[in-house]
Every structure is written in structure tokens, then in C-alpha cells.
Design a protein around this motif. Structure first.
Motif, mmCIF file in Angstrom:
data_model
loop_
_atom_site.group_PDB
_atom_site.id
_atom_site.type_symbol
_atom_site.label_atom_id
_atom_site.label_comp_id
_atom_site.label_asym_id
_atom_site.label_seq_id
_atom_site.Cartn_x
_atom_site.Cartn_y
_atom_site.Cartn_z
ATOM 1 N N MET A 125 -0.153 -7.249 -5.412
ATOM 2 C CA MET A 125 -1.677 -5.900 -4.880
ATOM 3 C C MET A 125 -0.825 -4.998 -4.568
ATOM 4 S SD MET A 125 -5.603 -6.185 -3.469
ATOM 5 C CE MET A 125 -5.730 -7.388 -4.322
ATOM 6 N N LEU A 126 -0.809 -4.077 -5.945
ATOM 7 C CA LEU A 126 -0.214 -2.814 -5.691
ATOM 8 C C LEU A 126 -1.471 -2.270 -5.476
ATOM 9 C CD1 LEU A 126 1.982 -0.340 -5.642
ATOM 10 C CD2 LEU A 126 2.001 -0.657 -8.352
ATOM 11 N N VAL A 127 -1.909 -0.590 -3.843
ATOM 12 C CA VAL A 127 -2.643 -0.569 -4.030
ATOM 13 C C VAL A 127 -1.595 0.857 -4.331
ATOM 14 C CG1 VAL A 127 -4.375 0.733 -2.434
ATOM 15 C CG2 VAL A 127 -3.980 -1.434 -2.220
ATOM 16 N N SER A 128 -2.136 1.448 -5.546
ATOM 17 C CA SER A 128 -0.602 2.718 -5.636
ATOM 18 C C SER A 128 -1.519 3.345 -7.579
ATOM 19 C CB SER A 128 0.078 2.831 -5.533
ATOM 20 O OG SER A 128 0.673 3.869 -6.121
ATOM 21 N N MET A 174 -10.225 -4.123 4.002
ATOM 22 C CA MET A 174 -10.098 -3.583 3.203
ATOM 23 C C MET A 174 -9.819 -4.532 2.312
ATOM 24 S SD MET A 174 -7.918 -0.007 1.253
ATOM 25 C CE MET A 174 -6.311 -1.281 1.190
ATOM 26 N N VAL A 175 -8.422 -4.607 2.385
ATOM 27 C CA VAL A 175 -8.098 -5.365 1.701
ATOM 28 C C VAL A 175 -8.880 -7.461 1.466
ATOM 29 C CG1 VAL A 175 -6.219 -8.077 1.527
ATOM 30 C CG2 VAL A 175 -5.253 -4.951 1.698
ATOM 31 N N LEU A 176 -8.909 -7.677 2.614
ATOM 32 C CA LEU A 176 -10.016 -9.189 2.523
ATOM 33 C C LEU A 176 -11.334 -9.161 2.177
ATOM 34 C CD1 LEU A 176 -9.216 -10.287 6.643
ATOM 35 C CD2 LEU A 176 -8.461 -10.812 4.322
ATOM 36 N N ARG A 177 -11.380 -7.391 1.926
ATOM 37 C CA ARG A 177 -13.365 -7.865 1.889
ATOM 38 C C ARG A 177 -12.576 -7.456 -0.314
ATOM 39 N NH1 ARG A 177 -17.372 -5.806 4.223
ATOM 40 N NH2 ARG A 177 -16.674 -4.581 6.202
ATOM 41 N N ILE A 178 -11.523 -7.098 -0.798
ATOM 42 C CA ILE A 178 -11.088 -7.233 -2.754
ATOM 43 C C ILE A 178 -10.729 -8.480 -2.122
ATOM 44 C CG2 ILE A 178 -11.067 -4.959 -2.921
ATOM 45 C CD1 ILE A 178 -8.636 -4.958 -2.593
ATOM 46 N N LEU A 179 -10.302 -9.309 -1.935
ATOM 47 C CA LEU A 179 -9.146 -10.521 -2.110
ATOM 48 C C LEU A 179 -10.125 -12.038 -2.964
ATOM 49 C CD1 LEU A 179 -6.720 -9.942 -0.792
ATOM 50 C CD2 LEU A 179 -7.124 -12.108 0.176
ATOM 51 N N ARG A 180 -10.077 -12.604 -3.183
ATOM 52 C CA ARG A 180 -11.151 -13.729 -3.438
ATOM 53 C C ARG A 180 -10.862 -15.031 -2.699
ATOM 54 N NH1 ARG A 180 -10.004 -13.889 -10.656
ATOM 55 N NH2 ARG A 180 -10.690 -11.342 -10.808
ATOM 56 N N SER A 181 -11.751 -15.658 -3.231
ATOM 57 C CA SER A 181 -12.253 -16.345 -1.750
ATOM 58 C C SER A 181 -10.797 -17.163 -1.720
ATOM 59 C CB SER A 181 -13.111 -18.032 -1.861
ATOM 60 O OG SER A 181 -13.745 -18.345 -3.118
ATOM 61 N N HIS A 182 -9.764 -17.646 -2.948
ATOM 62 C CA HIS A 182 -9.305 -18.743 -3.055
ATOM 63 C C HIS A 182 -7.962 -17.711 -2.373
ATOM 64 C CE1 HIS A 182 -8.508 -16.926 -7.153
ATOM 65 N NE2 HIS A 182 -7.932 -16.988 -6.607
ATOM 66 N N GLN A 183 -7.950 -17.228 -2.945
ATOM 67 C CA GLN A 183 -6.356 -16.331 -2.035
ATOM 68 C C GLN A 183 -6.224 -15.613 -0.699
ATOM 69 O OE1 GLN A 183 -7.580 -12.464 -4.672
ATOM 70 N NE2 GLN A 183 -5.753 -12.953 -6.188
ATOM 71 N N ARG A 184 -4.514 -15.862 -0.328
ATOM 72 C CA ARG A 184 -4.393 -15.581 1.046
ATOM 73 C C ARG A 184 -3.230 -15.470 1.098
ATOM 74 N NH1 ARG A 184 -0.036 -18.756 3.720
ATOM 75 N NH2 ARG A 184 0.795 -19.417 1.877
ATOM 76 N N LEU A 185 -3.213 -14.444 2.159
ATOM 77 C CA LEU A 185 -3.266 -13.026 2.419
ATOM 78 C C LEU A 185 -1.390 -13.444 3.106
ATOM 79 C CD1 LEU A 185 -2.580 -9.992 2.050
ATOM 80 C CD2 LEU A 185 -4.292 -9.919 4.483
ATOM 81 N N VAL A 229 1.021 -1.133 0.305
ATOM 82 C CA VAL A 229 0.136 -0.006 0.387
ATOM 83 C C VAL A 229 0.868 1.692 0.200
ATOM 84 C CG1 VAL A 229 -1.939 1.001 1.159
ATOM 85 C CG2 VAL A 229 -1.752 -1.184 1.264
ATOM 86 N N ASP A 230 0.063 1.785 -1.103
ATOM 87 C CA ASP A 230 0.899 3.518 -0.603
ATOM 88 C C ASP A 230 0.758 4.572 0.077
ATOM 89 O OD1 ASP A 230 2.525 6.071 -1.794
ATOM 90 O OD2 ASP A 230 2.067 5.687 -4.168
ATOM 91 N N GLY A 231 0.627 4.443 0.955
ATOM 92 C CA GLY A 231 -0.099 5.246 2.002
ATOM 93 C C GLY A 231 -0.176 6.721 1.800
ATOM 94 N N PHE A 232 0.630 7.493 0.956
ATOM 95 C CA PHE A 232 0.859 8.628 0.410
ATOM 96 C C PHE A 232 -0.151 9.095 -0.669
ATOM 97 C CE2 PHE A 232 2.619 12.493 -1.646
ATOM 98 C CZ PHE A 232 2.818 13.515 -0.662
ATOM 99 N N ASN A 233 -0.278 7.707 -1.335
ATOM 100 C CA ASN A 233 -1.067 8.416 -2.267
ATOM 101 C C ASN A 233 -2.635 7.831 -1.952
ATOM 102 O OD1 ASN A 233 -1.922 6.782 -5.592
ATOM 103 N ND2 ASN A 233 -0.335 8.321 -5.666
ATOM 104 N N LEU A 234 -2.788 7.030 -1.399
ATOM 105 C CA LEU A 234 -4.058 6.322 -0.737
ATOM 106 C C LEU A 234 -4.549 7.688 0.749
ATOM 107 C CD1 LEU A 234 -6.404 4.159 -0.260
ATOM 108 C CD2 LEU A 234 -4.743 3.556 1.896
ATOM 109 N N TYR A 235 -3.776 7.242 1.240
ATOM 110 C CA TYR A 235 -4.138 9.305 2.125
ATOM 111 C C TYR A 235 -4.464 9.886 1.231
ATOM 112 C CZ TYR A 235 -4.044 12.995 5.293
ATOM 113 O OH TYR A 235 -4.076 14.268 6.267
#
Length: 203
Positions: free
Chosen positions: A123-126, A30-41, A5-11
Motif C-alpha cells: 500500500m503506497l500512500v503518495s 489511519m492505516v488500520l481504518r483502511i485495511l480490510r478485516s482479512h489483511q494483516r499489517l 507513506v510518502d511523508g512529504f506528499n502526505l504533509y
């Protein structure tokens, strides 16, 4: 999957929604809501820099970072570097600060985790196009090793990057509904017994 997560960009994306209350964001939820059921964080890292010379903002940031760390988010801090900027019109100088090292740390973490096989999905949040360099490095690693690391880019609110869209395997905007549903409780009781309160300014 690893999430970076790019905190500056997200903020600043959250700020543009015009609701300070949304800044008390539960990154894990937030991340768990957008992950698919078969994906593991397997990794969730938040890259930002420590605020300087603004005591109220520093206090809010410290509370927030401690709160998200308490729920399993790894916080990686860069720094703000002081700069003097001269006004072209009047010739006067003013002090400003530029974020340093966070982007490099984020890109390095993505490449390192892909290289060591820790993650097979990044997964890049930026929406920062500078992150294209890290994605290209991952592509080169995959080509050399005959592997495939899937790169998904999530754009913070009100932010887009055509360059990132072109180099990602998939992309989508971070929806307002996900943000609203992914808020920390006003009073967060951490597993170690510490209690964190939403900053009043974010009410």
C-alpha cells in the motif's frame, strides 16, 4: 501488507485541507481504518526528510516523528539539499532546499519487501508519479517468479496521479473523515513512559 507513506506528499496534502490540527496524524490508526478485516499489517514505514534552518518547524517535526515511532511506525529519513536559485527577472539568487533520497528509499523498501516475500500487498500512500518505477520493478519480479504482489495506491488529500492509477491494482483517495478520526491524543503517553504533546501551532 506493507504500508509505505510518502511523508512529504502526505504533509502537503494535509496542509491543503487548511487545518493544521490534522497534522498530528496517527499513522497507525489511519492505516488500520483502511485495511480490510482479512489483511494483516506487517510493515508501516514513513519516509521524510529532516527540516533545516527553521527551528520552530524542526521542533514540531522532531516531536511528531518521535511520537509516531513510539506507536510502532518506522521512520526513514532522507535529507534536504541546499540549492541556490537565480531569479530570471532580477538576477538575484536565493537559497532553497530540495528533498533528497526519500523517494529512492521508499521505492527501494517496496521492492525489497516484495522481493523477500515479506509482503504480498503493497500500500503506497503518495501521488508522486516517480513511484511508478518501483511498481514496475515489483511487476518484473512477479513475472520472473510467478508470484503476484498486489499494489494499492492511496492518494493524499487534493492529490492525484493518473500514472499511478494506471499501474496500481487499486487506488482510492484518503478521505477527510479517516484523517479526522485518526488523530493522536493531544497528550500521548508512549509505552516507554515518554509523554508527547501536540505542538501548540497545530491546535
Amino acid at each position: 501488507m506493507g504500508v509505505y507513506v510518502d511523508g512529504f506528499n502526505l504533509y502537503y496534502g494535509l496542509r491543503e485541507l487548511g487545518r493544521r490540527r490534522l497534522l498530528w496524524l496517527d499513522l497507525r490508526s489511519m492505516v488500520l481504518r483502511i485495511l480490510r478485516s482479512h489483511q494483516r499489517l506487517v510493515a508501516l514505514r514513513y519516509f521524510t526528510a529532516a527540516i533545516r534552518n527553521d527551528p520552530p518547524a524542526i521542533a514540531r517535526q522532531e516531536v511528531y516523528l518521535a511520537a509516531v515511532q513510539s506507536i510502532g511506525v518506522e521512520v526513514v529519513l532522507g535529507r534536504y539539499q541546499e540549492q541556490l536559485v537565480r531569479c530570471r527577472a532580477c538576477g538575484q539568487t536565493r537559497r532553497t532546499y530540495a528533498e533528497k533520497q526519500s523517494d529512492v528509499a521508499l521505492g527501494t523498501a517496496m521492492v525489497s519487501d516484495a522481493a523477500t516475500g515479506k509482503v504480498d500487498v503493497v500500500m503506497l500512500v503518495s501521488a508522486d508519479s516517480d513511484m511508478c518505477a518501483a511498481i514496475h520493478a515489483i511487476r518484473r519480479l512477479d513475472l520472473e517468479r510467478g508470484t503476484k504482489t498486489r499494489v494499492v495506491t492511496v492518494f493524499p488529500p487534493r492529490r492525484r496521479s493518473e500514472s499511478l492509477r494506471q499501474v496500481s491494482d487499486a487506488w482510492f483517495p484518503l478521505g477527510d473523515a479517516v484523517i479526522r478520526q485518526s488523530q493522536l491524543p493531544d497528550i500521548l503517553h508512549a509505552p516507554d513512559g515518554t509523554v508527547y504533546h501536540r505542538p501548540p501551532y497545530w491546535n
